[in-house]
Design a protein around this motif. Structure first.
Motif, PDB file in Angstrom:
ATOM      1  N   LEU A 128       0.895  -1.179   0.002  1.00  0.00           N
ATOM      2  CA  LEU A 128      -0.005   0.065  -0.013  1.00  0.00           C
ATOM      3  C   LEU A 128       0.899   1.530  -0.068  1.00  0.00           C
ATOM      4  CD1 LEU A 128      -2.648  -1.167   2.478  1.00  0.00           C
ATOM      5  CD2 LEU A 128      -3.080  -0.786  -0.099  1.00  0.00           C
ATOM      6  N   GLY A 129       2.109   1.057   0.101  1.00  0.00           N
ATOM      7  CA  GLY A 129       3.152   2.378   0.240  1.00  0.00           C
ATOM      8  C   GLY A 129       3.250   3.006   1.475  1.00  0.00           C
ATOM      9  N   CYS A 130       3.164   2.243   2.500  1.00  0.00           N
ATOM     10  CA  CYS A 130       3.415   2.668   3.957  1.00  0.00           C
ATOM     11  C   CYS A 130       4.847   2.842   4.118  1.00  0.00           C
ATOM     12  CB  CYS A 130       2.679   1.759   4.852  1.00  0.00           C
ATOM     13  SG  CYS A 130       2.866   2.503   6.515  1.00  0.00           S
ATOM     14  N   ASP A 131       5.304   3.825   4.803  1.00  0.00           N
ATOM     15  CA  ASP A 131       6.863   3.840   4.676  1.00  0.00           C
ATOM     16  C   ASP A 131       7.402   3.156   5.990  1.00  0.00           C
ATOM     17  OD1 ASP A 131       7.101   6.243   2.686  1.00  0.00           O
ATOM     18  OD2 ASP A 131       5.626   7.314   4.277  1.00  0.00           O
ATOM     19  N   GLU A 132       6.886   3.178   7.256  1.00  0.00           N
ATOM     20  CA  GLU A 132       7.469   2.582   8.314  1.00  0.00           C
ATOM     21  C   GLU A 132       6.368   1.685   9.056  1.00  0.00           C
ATOM     22  OE1 GLU A 132      10.635   5.925   9.553  1.00  0.00           O
ATOM     23  OE2 GLU A 132       8.768   5.783  10.727  1.00  0.00           O
ATOM     24  N   ALA A 133       7.019   0.883   9.968  1.00  0.00           N
ATOM     25  CA  ALA A 133       6.037  -0.017  10.691  1.00  0.00           C
ATOM     26  C   ALA A 133       7.091  -0.272  12.026  1.00  0.00           C
ATOM     27  CB  ALA A 133       5.740  -1.288  10.107  1.00  0.00           C
ATOM     28  N   GLN A 134       6.074  -0.718  13.140  1.00  0.00           N
ATOM     29  CA  GLN A 134       6.826  -1.203  14.463  1.00  0.00           C
ATOM     30  C   GLN A 134       5.611  -1.950  14.938  1.00  0.00           C
ATOM     31  OE1 GLN A 134       5.501   3.105  16.330  1.00  0.00           O
ATOM     32  NE2 GLN A 134       6.265   1.647  17.928  1.00  0.00           N
ATOM     33  N   GLY A 135       6.226  -2.859  15.614  1.00  0.00           N
ATOM     34  CA  GLY A 135       5.140  -4.005  16.353  1.00  0.00           C
ATOM     35  C   GLY A 135       6.087  -5.266  16.692  1.00  0.00           C
ATOM     36  N   TYR A 136       5.270  -5.998  17.239  1.00  0.00           N
ATOM     37  CA  TYR A 136       6.042  -7.476  17.776  1.00  0.00           C
ATOM     38  C   TYR A 136       6.568  -8.209  16.764  1.00  0.00           C
ATOM     39  CZ  TYR A 136       4.249  -6.572  22.615  1.00  0.00           C
ATOM     40  OH  TYR A 136       3.875  -6.076  23.745  1.00  0.00           O
ATOM     41  N   LEU A 137       6.295  -8.041  15.580  1.00  0.00           N
ATOM     42  CA  LEU A 137       6.877  -8.948  14.305  1.00  0.00           C
ATOM     43  C   LEU A 137       8.441  -8.392  14.142  1.00  0.00           C
ATOM     44  CD1 LEU A 137       6.748 -10.455  11.744  1.00  0.00           C
ATOM     45  CD2 LEU A 137       6.147  -8.377  10.587  1.00  0.00           C
ATOM     46  N   PHE A 138       8.656  -7.213  14.553  1.00  0.00           N
ATOM     47  CA  PHE A 138      10.174  -6.798  14.430  1.00  0.00           C
ATOM     48  C   PHE A 138      10.759  -6.994  15.845  1.00  0.00           C
ATOM     49  CE2 PHE A 138       7.508  -4.366  11.466  1.00  0.00           C
ATOM     50  CZ  PHE A 138       7.793  -4.769  10.308  1.00  0.00           C
ATOM     51  N   SER A 139      10.266  -6.388  16.989  1.00  0.00           N
ATOM     52  CA  SER A 139      10.683  -6.366  18.369  1.00  0.00           C
ATOM     53  C   SER A 139       9.629  -5.750  19.072  1.00  0.00           C
ATOM     54  CB  SER A 139      12.043  -5.555  18.084  1.00  0.00           C
ATOM     55  OG  SER A 139      12.335  -5.695  19.754  1.00  0.00           O
ATOM     56  N   ARG A 140       9.711  -6.219  20.495  1.00  0.00           N
ATOM     57  CA  ARG A 140       9.018  -5.685  21.411  1.00  0.00           C
ATOM     58  C   ARG A 140       9.925  -4.369  22.021  1.00  0.00           C
ATOM     59  NH1 ARG A 140      11.536  -6.953  26.149  1.00  0.00           N
ATOM     60  NH2 ARG A 140      12.936  -8.759  26.190  1.00  0.00           N
ATOM     61  N   ALA A 141       9.324  -3.607  22.952  1.00  0.00           N
ATOM     62  CA  ALA A 141      10.232  -2.606  23.554  1.00  0.00           C
ATOM     63  C   ALA A 141      11.312  -3.106  24.191  1.00  0.00           C
ATOM     64  CB  ALA A 141       9.183  -1.478  24.287  1.00  0.00           C
ATOM     65  N   LEU A 142      12.260  -2.711  24.304  1.00  0.00           N
ATOM     66  CA  LEU A 142      13.490  -3.241  24.986  1.00  0.00           C
ATOM     67  C   LEU A 142      14.270  -2.180  25.801  1.00  0.00           C
ATOM     68  CD1 LEU A 142      15.271  -5.067  21.969  1.00  0.00           C
ATOM     69  CD2 LEU A 142      13.916  -6.178  23.575  1.00  0.00           C
ATOM     70  N   PRO A 143      14.997  -2.569  26.905  1.00  0.00           N
ATOM     71  CA  PRO A 143      15.475  -1.726  27.892  1.00  0.00           C
ATOM     72  C   PRO A 143      16.718  -1.288  27.033  1.00  0.00           C
ATOM     73  CG  PRO A 143      15.604  -4.034  28.388  1.00  0.00           C
ATOM     74  CD  PRO A 143      14.613  -4.214  27.369  1.00  0.00           C
ATOM     75  N   ILE A 144      17.521  -0.305  27.793  1.00  0.00           N
ATOM     76  CA  ILE A 144      18.511   0.308  26.762  1.00  0.00           C
ATOM     77  C   ILE A 144      19.835  -0.450  26.577  1.00  0.00           C
ATOM     78  CG2 ILE A 144      19.324   1.456  28.814  1.00  0.00           C
ATOM     79  CD1 ILE A 144      19.475   2.843  25.552  1.00  0.00           C
ATOM     80  N   ASP A 145      20.034  -1.419  27.653  1.00  0.00           N
ATOM     81  CA  ASP A 145      21.167  -2.203  27.508  1.00  0.00           C
ATOM     82  C   ASP A 145      21.058  -3.408  26.433  1.00  0.00           C
ATOM     83  OD1 ASP A 145      19.192  -3.786  28.694  1.00  0.00           O
ATOM     84  OD2 ASP A 145      20.442  -4.143  30.641  1.00  0.00           O
TER      85      ASP A 145
END
Length: 881
Positions: free
Chosen positions: A848-865
């Protein structure tokens, strides 16, 4: 027009009778003068005492409002200091915390050693000044209690002005003493309003501490000097006795007696004092006495001469009686002499005016019973003109006088005081005085003490009294409580935003309009009051049913929700209502009002602009929410929060383009606390400001270590965006961390536009001019998304996860996502899809031409280390493109 005062044939029929009549008239005249002076003095004393007490009550309410406003400012300043002092210098805290008003002339911060570290008065930044000798600092060092201290008047070392210092202590994170926050009050503020009220040339008002030292003083005579020590005086003795009282005392400056009223200021070691010279109190009575004595002396001489000459000559008696008539005609009071047989030999012109008698009655006075009948037809004084039955036969014995006094309000609003003096022989004298102005003055003072001056509604004191009164009737004849009264607690939504952005004048006009609407929506039997600020309350009694209460609440919500135009500003107000029904929700007024307040709190926590009935479970909800707030406050103070970072992935290249910083709270006892639990509490309590400032600084500090192509996205709440120093705070953070503005992306939701979209757009434009990217988060979940996109050129649109979830089912959401992508591209904006969890969703979004994505498919939110490892391993991962 001539008015015969004496019927001459009767007066000169016999010389002996004439002499007796002259003596009687003289006796009545001087008795009337003496009694009038005595009653005038007593009335002036009572009126002066009532006036003193009423103005002391009004002065007390004004002092309470001023102290309440100052203490709120101190508490707000203290909270700002305690949450920011470890990361921000005191001068910045004072400069960025808006607590000034027309009351507060200076705000300062004193550290634990007594050194003033910041002040908004004098040169900036303020040089350190040693104030360790000041009482308002020492009191907090020597006492561990958290109290509001009110100092004696002193000259500020920085401001150079007379001021009264209001102070509270603030603490370090470990609970130790950290210093004192000071708000300086101009003493003249407490009394300047009363300088405009004419209490008399010698009147004075003062605010006195329980230690006997004068805090503020004013009035026509100037009052007591600032800082005057009254110990050893009658005033201090009365204060030490601890009761409100009125007493006479000798003024040490003029050696003259004064009438002084003192009244305790509720909840504070302060007393208000209102004083006036007794010489001024008696001026009216003395002036009247002088006139009466002058007239009496003249009348006495004239009567004696007349009697003497009547014995010699009938003609000379007529001449003297005419002189007597002229004298009585020019008196300011109405006088009527009535004989035992109800004849009226004497009636002056003023009396005829007050009784509205026609000319023929003035020329030839009728009998008293005929006059009473005439006044009955005109709606006047029949019940007092005629003596009580049998009174003529019960005349006082020789040497005694019986005087009756009554007051009557006439149909035209005139108030008459009628005094009747019964003489030994059965005759009596009616004296009529117009006291309309005195009544109006007393009514005006009483109204000031019971009425909210802005809206004209009953104030909190009257409301509380009405609630207690209906509460006393909430028990049936068999002793079983019946639900016959209720309290509706109303609070205007987002009123502070309107007041701060459009000004206090518009805010006051909105409160007046709201009061007018509410008054028209309730029954005559209900009591509507303004409790203060934007809070209103209604006492409903009797309560017909729960459904009727709900209908009333709906009606109040609807009537407030109607848009209104105030000075060209289009305002759409709303109101939240908490309802408590007595006696089951509370037996006393305080308990019932607290229950309604809890219900209102629940409404504001869930959905503003509606109503809710009190339920006992609300106590637990409020308690739980309070515990969350206390633990969150401690977590912020002890740096126990952490940021997790979720990657944003380019759907074409598969590379990480940035991270979204998400705040996480790991509670030592309860584990991870969900953001949807603590973020709303932070917004309501004001903790979102220090929390948001910390999150922005921490995210920028970490992001500056990443590759330059990687951006950092930080969420802004509506509360943060409404802060006046947001842009300065963001620019200061970027400068401190060294992060380029183009690498920072601030995410907002459509909710920020609800209160004041114009102000919000101005702030966003300033951020964008600074080079910072702006993204609209959760796009499509609001009601006016397209209008906001047209008003402001966002850099990015984030498509809400609710649209992405349905892509797996091939629903019509695909067409919506495609439309959003195409629209964003046409406006020069990029798009990011949230909540991507399956490869199919990724494929569809890329197609559909969407530029970016985020979600659990790529990664959950991680701590800084874990971020460094994720960036290093990312090129090895493979995602469908």
């Amino acid at each position: 027009m001539t008015l015969p005062i004496l019927q001459l044939p009767k007066l000169i029929a016999e010389r002996r009778s004439s002499a007796i009549l002259g003596v009687v008239i003289i006796a009545m005249l001087w008795a009337g003068i003496a009694w009038k002076y005595y009653e005038g003095v007593r009335a002036d004393e009572r009126e002066a005492e009532r006036t003193n007490q009423n103005f002391a009550m009004v002065f007390e309410e004004n002092v309470l409002r001023s102290i309440g406003e100052i203490d709120k400012a101190l508490l707000y300043m203290r909270r700002s200091i305690e949450t920011r002092k470890d990361s921000t210098d005191f001068h910045t805290i004072v400069a960025t915390t808006d607590v000034l008003s027309e009351i507060i002339v200076q705000v300062a911060i004193i550290d634990a050693k007594g050194i003033m570290r910041a002040s908004n008065a004098g040169p900036q930044p303020a040089p350190p000044t040693d104030l360790s000798d000041r009482e308002h600092y020492r009191i907090h060092v020597d006492s561990p209690d958290d109290v509001l201290f009110i100092s004696r008047p002193l000259v500020g070392r920085i401001s150079g002005k007379w001021s009264v210092q209001f102070t509270r202590r603030f603490l370090n994170t470990d609970g130790s003493f950290a210093g004192v926050v000071v708000a300086s009050l101009d003493p003249a503020h407490l009394t300047q309003f009363y300088d405009k009220i004419d209490l008399g040339p010698s009147a004075s008002i003062s605010l006195i501490g329980s230690d006997g030292v004068v805090r503020s003083s004013g009035g026509r005579s100037g009052g007591l000097g600032l800082g005057t020590d009254l110990r050893g005086t009658r005033v201090h003795d009365a204060i030490a006795a601890g009761t409100n009282t009125t007493f006479d005392m000798i003024d040490p400056e003029s050696d003259g007696p004064r009438l002084v009223t003192i009244r305790k200021v509720r909840g504070h070691p302060l007393w208000v004092s209102v004083g006036v010279d007794k010489a001024d109190i008696y001026k009216s009575a003395i002036s009247t006495l002088q006139l009466h004595v002058t007239v009496g002396l003249l009348l006495t001489v004239l009567i004696l001469v007349a009697v003497n000459r009547i014995l010699r000559s009938e003609a000379r008696a007529v001449q003297k009686s005419e002189q007597l008539r002229l004298t009585l005609e020019h008196m300011s009071q109405g006088i009527m002499l009535v004989t035992r047989s109800h004849e009226i030999p004497v009636i002056n012109r003023r009396c005829a005016e007050l009784l509205d008698l026609p000319p023929e009655c003035s020329e030839h006075p009728p009998r008293l019973d005929e006059l009473a009948e005439r006044t009955t037809r005109r709606g006047k004084l029949r019940d007092v003109l005629l003596p009580a039955r049998g009174s003529a036969d019960q005349a006082p014995t020789a040497g005694q006088r019986r005087v009756t006094v009554c007051e009557r309000i006439l149909p035209d609003g005139t108030v008459l005081e009628l005094r009747t003096a019964h003489l030994d022989d059965g005759t009596f004298i009616h004296t009529l005085t117009d006291i309309t102005q005195r009544w109006q003055a007393e009514a005006r003072v009483a109204r000031l003490a019971a009425e909210d001056p802005l809206t004209g509604l009953p104030n909190r004191r009257v409301f509380h009294s009405a609630l207690e009164q209906v509460g006393r009737g909430s028990t049936g004849g068999d002793g079983v409580p019946v639900p016959d009264h209720a309290v509706l607690f109303l609070d205007l939504d987002r009123f502070k935003v309107i007041n701060d952005t459009l000004g206090h004048r518009i805010g006051d006009r909105l409160l007046q309009e709201s009061a007018r609407r509410l008054r028209g929506a309730i029954r005559d039997t209900d009591v509507l009051a303004r409790l203060g600020g934007d809070e209103f309350a209604v006492v409903v009694s009797p309560v017909e049913s729960r459904d009727a209460l709900e209908a009333l609440a709906d009606r109040l919500v609807e009537t407030i929700a109607k848009p209104c135009d105030i000075d060209g500003h289009h305002i759409c107000p709303s109101v939240s209502i908490g309802i408590a029904v007595g006696p089951q929700d509370g037996h006393g007024a305080d308990d019932l009002l607290m229950a309604a307040d809890l219900a209102l709190y629940a409404v504001k926590a869930e959905c503003r602009g509606t109503h809710k009935f009190y339920h006992p479970s609300m106590n637990k909800e409020v308690s739980d929410r309070r515990h969350v707030e206390m633990d969150l406050r401690e977590a912020i103070a002890r740096d126990r929060l952490e940021l997790h970072y979720q990657p944003l992935v380019d759907l074409k290249s598969g590379a990480i383009t940035g991270f979204e910083a998400l705040t996480r709270w790991r509670h030592p006892d309860n584990g991870m606390v969900p953001p949807n639990v603590f973020i709303p509490v932070a917004e309501d309590s004001g903790l979102i400001l220090p929390l948001g400032e910390w999150a922005l600084a921490e995210a920028c500090r970490q992001a500056v270590r990443w590759p330059e192509r990687v951006k950092i996205a930080v969420n802004l709440s509506p509360v943060q965006l409404s802060a006046p120093n947001l842009v300065d705070m963001v620019e200061r953070t970027l400068a401190a961390t060294g992060l380029a503005p183009a690498r920072l992306e601030l995410e907002i939701t459509e909710r920020v536009f609800l209160d004041d979209s114009e102000k919000t757009l101005r702030t966003l434009r300033r951020l964008k001019q600074a080079g910072i990217r702006i993204a609209m988060d959760d796009f499509g979940t609001g009601y006016s998304s397209l209008s906001y996109l047209r008003s402001f050129p966002f850099d990015k649109i984030k498509i809400d996860r609710s649209f992405v979830m349905d892509l797996d089912d091939g629903s019509d959401r695909m067409a919506i996502v495609q439309a959003v992508v195409q629209m964003a591209r046409a406006l020069g904006m990029t798009t990011t899809a949230e909540g991507v969890e399956t490869p199919h969703q990724q494929e569809v979004l890329a197609a559909l031409g969407c530029d970016e994505a985020q979600g659990y498919l790529f990664s959950r939110a991680l701590p800084i280390d874990e971020i460094v490892g994720l960036l290093a391993d990312w090129p090895k991962r493979r995602f469908v493109a």
